[in-house]
Design a protein around this motif. Sequence first.
Motif, PDB file in Angstrom:
ATOM      1  N   THR A  80       0.828  -1.203   0.000  1.00 19.16           N
ATOM      2  CA  THR A  80       0.000   0.000   0.000  1.00 19.16           C
ATOM      3  C   THR A  80       0.863   1.254   0.000  1.00 19.16           C
ATOM      4  OG1 THR A  80      -1.729  -1.185   1.197  1.00 19.16           O
ATOM      5  CG2 THR A  80      -1.834   1.210   1.235  1.00 19.16           C
ATOM      6  N   LEU A  81       1.894   1.267   0.837  1.00 19.75           N
ATOM      7  CA  LEU A  81       2.797   2.422   0.863  1.00 19.75           C
ATOM      8  C   LEU A  81       3.485   2.611  -0.483  1.00 19.75           C
ATOM      9  CD1 LEU A  81       4.452   2.037   4.386  1.00 19.75           C
ATOM     10  CD2 LEU A  81       2.810   3.772   3.659  1.00 19.75           C
ATOM     11  N   PHE A  82       3.922   1.523  -1.086  1.00 19.51           N
ATOM     12  CA  PHE A  82       4.564   1.597  -2.389  1.00 19.51           C
ATOM     13  C   PHE A  82       3.601   2.174  -3.428  1.00 19.51           C
ATOM     14  CE2 PHE A  82       5.651  -0.341  -6.505  1.00 19.51           C
ATOM     15  CZ  PHE A  82       6.930   0.172  -6.664  1.00 19.51           C
ATOM     16  N   SER A  83       2.353   1.744  -3.378  1.00 19.78           N
ATOM     17  CA  SER A  83       1.349   2.255  -4.323  1.00 19.78           C
ATOM     18  C   SER A  83       1.155   3.761  -4.145  1.00 19.78           C
ATOM     19  CB  SER A  83       0.019   1.533  -4.126  1.00 19.78           C
ATOM     20  OG  SER A  83       0.150   0.178  -4.452  1.00 19.78           O
ATOM     21  N   PHE A  84       1.073   4.212  -2.897  1.00 23.81           N
ATOM     22  CA  PHE A  84       0.913   5.644  -2.652  1.00 23.81           C
ATOM     23  C   PHE A  84       2.108   6.436  -3.165  1.00 23.81           C
ATOM     24  CE2 PHE A  84      -2.295   4.656   0.797  1.00 23.81           C
ATOM     25  CZ  PHE A  84      -3.348   5.237   0.115  1.00 23.81           C
ATOM     26  N   VAL A  85       3.313   5.902  -2.983  1.00 25.04           N
ATOM     27  CA  VAL A  85       4.514   6.574  -3.480  1.00 25.04           C
ATOM     28  C   VAL A  85       4.473   6.669  -5.001  1.00 25.04           C
ATOM     29  CG1 VAL A  85       7.022   6.348  -3.742  1.00 25.04           C
ATOM     30  CG2 VAL A  85       5.973   6.018  -1.497  1.00 25.04           C
TER      31      VAL A  85
END
Length: 53
Positions: free
Chosen positions: A18-23
């Motif tokens: 999820t964090l990677f997607s937001f980045v």
Amino acid sequence: MNNRKVLNALLGSTILSTLFSFVVIALTVFHHFQMQNSLKEIADKVDRGSNQG
């Protein structure tokens, strides 16, 4: 106990994903606006060049 380890691994993986997607989304938006500004600058230069002739 084994179930707990699997659940923790899945939770950690989900959070990282999820964090990677937001980045990636944030960088895409940033890049979009950066390209938009660059294209506007180029269009302004072209307009100025055609008005001089």
